[in-house]
Design an enzyme around this catalytic site. Structure first.
Site, PDB file in Angstrom:
ATOM      1  N   CYS A   1      -5.366  -3.466   2.368  1.00  0.00           N
ATOM      2  CA  CYS A   1      -5.260  -3.422   3.829  1.00  0.00           C
ATOM      3  C   CYS A   1      -6.599  -3.601   4.560  1.00  0.00           C
ATOM      4  O   CYS A   1      -7.112  -4.689   4.649  1.00  0.00           O
ATOM      5  CB  CYS A   1      -4.564  -2.124   4.231  1.00  0.00           C
ATOM      6  SG  CYS A   1      -3.855  -2.143   5.900  1.00  0.00           S
TER       7      CYS A   1
ATOM      8  N   SER B   1      23.685   7.342  32.499  1.00  0.00           N
ATOM      9  CA  SER B   1      23.740   7.581  33.947  1.00  0.00           C
ATOM     10  C   SER B   1      24.370   6.422  34.713  1.00  0.00           C
ATOM     11  O   SER B   1      24.708   6.572  35.877  1.00  0.00           O
ATOM     12  CB  SER B   1      22.323   7.796  34.472  1.00  0.00           C
ATOM     13  OG  SER B   1      21.601   6.573  34.400  1.00  0.00           O
ATOM     14  N   GLY B   2      24.470   5.263  34.064  1.00  0.00           N
ATOM     15  CA  GLY B   2      24.826   4.055  34.799  1.00  0.00           C
ATOM     16  C   GLY B   2      23.604   3.284  35.264  1.00  0.00           C
ATOM     17  O   GLY B   2      23.719   2.171  35.765  1.00  0.00           O
ATOM     18  N   GLY B   3      22.407   3.857  35.067  1.00  0.00           N
ATOM     19  CA  GLY B   3      21.169   3.185  35.454  1.00  0.00           C
ATOM     20  C   GLY B   3      20.588   2.378  34.302  1.00  0.00           C
ATOM     21  O   GLY B   3      21.113   2.398  33.179  1.00  0.00           O
TER      22      GLY B   3
ATOM     23  N   THR C   1      15.800   9.077  27.355  1.00  0.00           N
ATOM     24  CA  THR C   1      15.756   7.729  27.916  1.00  0.00           C
ATOM     25  C   THR C   1      14.362   7.443  28.414  1.00  0.00           C
ATOM     26  O   THR C   1      13.725   8.281  29.029  1.00  0.00           O
ATOM     27  CB  THR C   1      16.754   7.602  29.070  1.00  0.00           C
ATOM     28  OG1 THR C   1      16.515   8.655  29.994  1.00  0.00           O
ATOM     29  CG2 THR C   1      18.163   7.718  28.551  1.00  0.00           C
TER      30      THR C   1
ATOM     31  N   SER D   1      18.836   4.414  30.825  1.00  0.00           N
ATOM     32  CA  SER D   1      19.742   4.889  29.778  1.00  0.00           C
ATOM     33  C   SER D   1      20.534   3.728  29.186  1.00  0.00           C
ATOM     34  O   SER D   1      20.906   3.757  28.010  1.00  0.00           O
ATOM     35  CB  SER D   1      20.673   5.978  30.309  1.00  0.00           C
ATOM     36  OG  SER D   1      21.488   5.490  31.343  1.00  0.00           O
TER      37      SER D   1
ATOM     38  N   TYR E   1      -9.312   4.585  13.471  1.00  0.00           N
ATOM     39  CA  TYR E   1      -9.187   4.285  14.908  1.00  0.00           C
ATOM     40  C   TYR E   1      -7.699   4.115  15.177  1.00  0.00           C
ATOM     41  O   TYR E   1      -6.904   4.009  14.232  1.00  0.00           O
ATOM     42  CB  TYR E   1      -9.959   3.000  15.250  1.00  0.00           C
ATOM     43  CG  TYR E   1      -9.605   1.859  14.342  1.00  0.00           C
ATOM     44  CD1 TYR E   1      -8.465   1.081  14.595  1.00  0.00           C
ATOM     45  CD2 TYR E   1     -10.337   1.584  13.193  1.00  0.00           C
ATOM     46  CE1 TYR E   1      -8.092   0.058  13.736  1.00  0.00           C
ATOM     47  CE2 TYR E   1      -9.969   0.564  12.334  1.00  0.00           C
ATOM     48  CZ  TYR E   1      -8.851  -0.197  12.610  1.00  0.00           C
ATOM     49  OH  TYR E   1      -8.464  -1.194  11.758  1.00  0.00           O
TER      50      TYR E   1
ATOM     51  N   GLU F   1       0.845  -1.192   0.000  1.00  0.00           N
ATOM     52  CA  GLU F   1       0.000   0.000   0.000  1.00  0.00           C
ATOM     53  C   GLU F   1       0.885   1.249   0.000  1.00  0.00           C
ATOM     54  O   GLU F   1       1.919   1.280   0.673  1.00  0.00           O
ATOM     55  CB  GLU F   1      -0.849  -0.033   1.292  1.00  0.00           C
ATOM     56  CG  GLU F   1      -1.856   1.096   1.438  1.00  0.00           C
ATOM     57  CD  GLU F   1      -2.664   0.969   2.750  1.00  0.00           C
ATOM     58  OE1 GLU F   1      -2.264   0.185   3.643  1.00  0.00           O
ATOM     59  OE2 GLU F   1      -3.697   1.659   2.873  1.00  0.00           O
TER      60      GLU F   1
ATOM     61  N   GLU G   1      12.507  -4.882  31.047  1.00  0.00           N
ATOM     62  CA  GLU G   1      13.302  -6.108  31.144  1.00  0.00           C
ATOM     63  C   GLU G   1      13.743  -6.615  29.776  1.00  0.00           C
ATOM     64  O   GLU G   1      14.422  -7.636  29.662  1.00  0.00           O
ATOM     65  CB  GLU G   1      12.501  -7.202  31.862  1.00  0.00           C
ATOM     66  CG  GLU G   1      12.007  -6.831  33.230  1.00  0.00           C
ATOM     67  CD  GLU G   1      13.134  -6.454  34.182  1.00  0.00           C
ATOM     68  OE1 GLU G   1      12.887  -5.654  35.079  1.00  0.00           O
ATOM     69  OE2 GLU G   1      14.254  -6.943  33.999  1.00  0.00           O
TER      70      GLU G   1
ATOM     71  N   ASN H   1      15.113  18.933  39.633  1.00  0.00           N
ATOM     72  CA  ASN H   1      14.838  18.971  38.197  1.00  0.00           C
ATOM     73  C   ASN H   1      15.844  19.829  37.437  1.00  0.00           C
ATOM     74  O   ASN H   1      16.102  19.595  36.256  1.00  0.00           O
ATOM     75  CB  ASN H   1      13.419  19.494  37.950  1.00  0.00           C
ATOM     76  CG  ASN H   1      12.371  18.477  38.344  1.00  0.00           C
ATOM     77  OD1 ASN H   1      12.678  17.298  38.510  1.00  0.00           O
ATOM     78  ND2 ASN H   1      11.145  18.925  38.499  1.00  0.00           N
TER      79      ASN H   1
ATOM     80  N   LYS I   1      -9.357   1.860  -2.336  1.00  0.00           N
ATOM     81  CA  LYS I   1      -9.651   1.209  -1.053  1.00  0.00           C
ATOM     82  C   LYS I   1     -11.077   1.515  -0.589  1.00  0.00           C
ATOM     83  O   LYS I   1     -11.516   2.672  -0.607  1.00  0.00           O
ATOM     84  CB  LYS I   1      -8.649   1.740  -0.026  1.00  0.00           C
ATOM     85  CG  LYS I   1      -8.638   1.062   1.319  1.00  0.00           C
ATOM     86  CD  LYS I   1      -7.500   1.684   2.158  1.00  0.00           C
ATOM     87  CE  LYS I   1      -7.272   0.982   3.467  1.00  0.00           C
ATOM     88  NZ  LYS I   1      -6.090   1.576   4.181  1.00  0.00           N
TER      89      LYS I   1
END
Lengths: 565, 565
Positions: free
Chosen positions: B168, B346-348, B445, B351, B138, B49, B450, B421, B132
């Site tokens: 489609c 950041s090490g977290g 980020t 990110s 929606y 399409e 997981e 902040n 079409k």
């Protein structure tokens, strides 16, 4: 029915300001306003589209609990009005109804999903409903996403008059409910609206109402909401027009109003019998008797001054735009629970216009104006900023940014445009910090406009914006001796090209054929492209939605398409 | 037609990656892919399409010059294919057509406005078109805003087989073109798609194609595009299913593919005569003879290995999500002309996941990772950031923010949340400065997930994310010893409530009835409200569009409605 016997119906149109989602508050507005209408002797009262829920509710229609709250509020309201002693007056309100879930996927549109609905409340009950037939799905409207269309025109007999009930777009599109109203031979068409402002909308609206009144062969009473809601501003301008095009009464723009008018309307004859067949207009007709012919009201309520309505004067285009901006900003602040706003004041025209709008909308003492001079800021800019703050009564502060900019530059060693933009970003962080600390809404400054000049003249007061800010060449002052005209064509050359390209969907060739200088067209289109590229760079995933001159644009982020304009 | 004589048709489905607006590039993809299909002996080739324009084009349909470019490109492409020596093979491509202007206001939808169209190119000409019928409106789709629906099913006779052409949504909704295809007695239904990815879409799609093949009594060949485009990711997964539900062939997810398959299909009998009457399915039928029964291809093209297609294996849900993210990001970078991205490290875990996605999408050397330690950053965070950068091969830099934060604090004296902040905002300005100076796209980020764990295990390589970043308690490190759990419930408690509230439109009562702790439900809903309030404060006028788990939400800014959930 030119020879039909007539009766007098005292109609009240309630041009009020509901808030999206604030169902309890909106119900309270209906109760208080219905009481005022009753005190004025009204025999029928109409409130705007989606009165109970506010408009637009958008994806809230997918929340069953919200739709249930809307339906329950309408039933409760009928009871409350009766308890208030107002049960004898039929009250028309807009709300969201549904007998089944919304469509949220590729399933076929349900038969019983959400409706853009209208209810007639009388004697403590919901005595009639109507579901909007024509659903707008262009510009700022997405109603095909949300609502199932109705296919039955509801005609209520009130005070002996047959009244067809319709909602907003039903009148904007040809055919359907208005044609069915003519077939039903009604004496009055009530059309309830959530119709947003755009420039000259009042003229378009008047011509349309007059045309539909002629087609329906009946008086049309059009009631609209007023006020700012999120990105939209509703301008009121409720109108009553007779079948012959006579304007009987008209509410002001941008103000709340209760328009009470005595209408001489044909008395309906014969029983109120449904017509379940479908006309060529595609509609069934359902008739609901509500109240018989009534004596003309007497006592104070019979005061013909009260009930003659009035035709509110039109304001100039400049005042119309200014009022739309101040109403939109003021309601955004109020409906979202802010007490104050914060804005950067540079001494230039852009921030001066925004500050003047804010001061007009919520009062200068609630507008924090922050002058943030850098190493490149001129003395005249600082003077003009202070002058503006004084004229508009701002809560004025000065926060020099040089120490912060120096700290950044020691770390990052930015040059050129990146160094210039750093100053603007540091100013943004200052505003966001003050917002966080003190709770102000942050306003960003828009582009240069001549609006404020006309407005100051109209009001005959001290102009809020220093003459200097208007007359000096615009400059971002992000490097020494910088002028906007170093990088921009003059605004009177630039603006028509932008209007054509951005708002008018015109191509490069069409703009050049319209007489614009080819080199400037090319340069302007490149600048628009570059601005959007920069936006993509620092705000990935942000939709580019250009709302210029009342039109909504939804364009792809990827911009290879610009090769083909 | 169980007893009909059959013939063999070698069909090619081109699962390719067009770019919105890049008409010349998209045409080049068609020419190169049609050549490969011809070399594989294909007798019919189908592209997705909107192949010529890319999907979604949104408000570009309102630009006459863009629609004209789309139509001209299709006509030119027919000529070019013939000049390439490919004129004998019918080629099906999607594009935007229009014989008149779009609807942009309350006017009735025009009869001849923009179409989501399909063209069959053969012998240097456009020999057939189809518009079409079912337009989705929606979720992420707004096609009622843009297109006029078609009401005529086009059936082309190719190689002696009647082939119904559909687009489609025609297959996603019951009735209409697929029902008309059954009525027309076709041997094959081709369905061309721009169908975006969502979790488990492949399973839903397979079941749907099988159901429609049974209803049509014909083999269905479904071809989808692949690749990221703006906010959407197309997952490919083209499928051919026989009327009895047998999966004949299937392309991989998230990769380009040319699926070449020999199909044994019934030979059409009788002349190809139009049926201008309308069936109960609401469709007319138009028949176009294109080519008669063909000899089975021989030479290298007859290689049955080539033409037997294959059924690509499914990947796990975790790999599916990961690949959607890397493809979406990689194509966003490429299609918008960026060379590199910049991201705060950041090490977290947040990110780390984004950095791993970026490194996987475009290569670690094109990902600038900036560690921006503050006075509150722990040693382990700095170590984990450096470890991540090494594992993923980032262009790693360290920019301490303390001097800049100190300069701000000397001026503004922020406290509490505003002071916290400030650090995040200073980091944002550093990223935007580097972006401006060096041209990187800025990535923000997201939240903890997981995903990466499953992905690293699947690949059997050194996990890109340090174990430490995954196992330690999340912290924004904006004040001493801060942990996210000081202000957030555990993620395994929080996430299901967020999924229900944000994505599932569930109310407070429904969430509590589903077994969630009432106190935590109330706290979580308050936090969502607060986050949106803060967003309104610093980004007035920004629409709150929550795209979680593949669903688009359009909610009012004013949030009084939350009282009613």
């Amino acid at each position: 029915m030119p020879n039909a016997r007539t009766t007098r119906l005292r109609l009240a149109l309630a041009q009020v300001n509901p808030t999206v989602g604030a169902i309890d508050g909106n119900v309270a507005i209906v109760r208080a306003t219905a009481r005022r209408a009753a005190e004025a002797g009204a025999q029928l009262v109409a409130f705007p589209e989606m009165m109970i829920t506010g408009y637009p509710v958008e994806d809230l229609v997918f929340r069953e609990s919200f739709v249930a709250a809307s339906k329950a509020a309408v039933a409760d309201l009928a009871t409350q009005l009766a308890a208030d002693g107002l049960g004898e007056i039929p009250v028309i309100v807009g709300y969201v109804d549904a007998d089944g879930p919304a469509r949220m996927s590729a399933e076929a549109m349900p038969d019983r999903g959400p409706r853009d609905a209208l209810a007639v409340l009388h004697g403590g009950l919901v005595v009639a409903t109507y579901f909007k037939h024509h659903l707008p799905n262009y510009g700022v409207f997405d109603e095909d996403r949300y609502f199932v269309p109705g296919d039955t025109l509801t005609v209520v007999r009130v005070g002996g008059v047959d009244v067809a009930l319709t909602i907003c777009e039903d009148m904007w599109q040809a055919g359907g409910p208005l044609t069915a109203a003519a077939r039903a031979g009604v004496g009055l068409v009530v059309n309830i609206n959530g119709s947003p402002y755009e420039l000259n909308k009042d003229d378009i609206r008047l011509a349309l109402v007059a045309r539909r009144a002629a087609e329906a062969g009946a008086t049309v009473a059009y009631v609209n909401m007023v006020g700012g809601q999120d990105e939209l501003v509703f301008d009121g301008d409720s109108i009553i027009v007779a079948a012959d095009g006579t304007v009987i009464a008209r509410s002001p723009q941008f103000d709340e109003d209760l328009l009470v008018v005595d209408l001489d309307l044909p008395v309906a004859s014969g029983p109120a019998v449904d017509d379940p067949s479908t006309g060529t207009d595609g509609m069934h007709i359902k008739r609901v008797p509500v109240s018989g012919e009534l004596p003309t009201p007497d006592g104070p309520a019979a005061d013909t001054t009260v009930a003659s309505g009035s035709i509110a004067p039109r304001v100039t285009d400049e005042a119309e735009i200014w009022t739309a901006l101040t109403l939109g900003l003021g309601d955004y602040v109020r409906k979202n629970g802010f007490k104050s706003v914060v804005i950067a004041i540079s001494g230039g025209i852009d921030s001066a216009v925004v500050a003047a709008i804010a001061a007009d909308a919520i009062g200068g003492s609630r507008v924090v104006g922050v002058s943030m001079p850098s190493a490149y800021s001129s003395e005249h800019s600082k003077d003009d900023a202070a002058d503006l703050a004084k004229r508009t009564g701002l809560d004025y502060r000065v926060e020099p940014i040089a120490p912060v900019v120096d700290a950044f530059m020691n770390a990052l060693h930015l040059t050129g445009l990146a160094a210039e933009n750093l100053q603007a970003r540091v100013r943004g962080v200052v505003l966001m910090g003050l917002s966080n600390q003190e709770g102000h809404l942050v306003l960003t400054t828009g582009n240069k406009s001549e609006l404020a000049v006309g407005e100051a003249q109209r009001r005959g007061e001290t102009p809020p914006i220093p003459e200097n800010s208007i007359s000096k060449p615009p400059s971002a002052e992000l490097r020494p001796d910088q002028l906007d005209s170093d990088s921009l064509p003059d605004y009177d050359v630039l603006d028509p090209i932008l209007v054509g390209y951005v708002d008018g969907d015109m191509s490069r060739d069409q703009l050049i054929a319209a007489g614009h200088d080819p080199e400037i067209v090319n340069r302007t289109l490149r600048m628009v492209d570059l601005a959007e590229y920069k936006r993509r760079q620092s705000a990935p995933g942000t939709k580019i939605s250009i709302k210029a001159f009342g039109r909504d644009r939804r364009l792809p982020i990827t911009n290879n398409w610009r090769e083909h304009v």
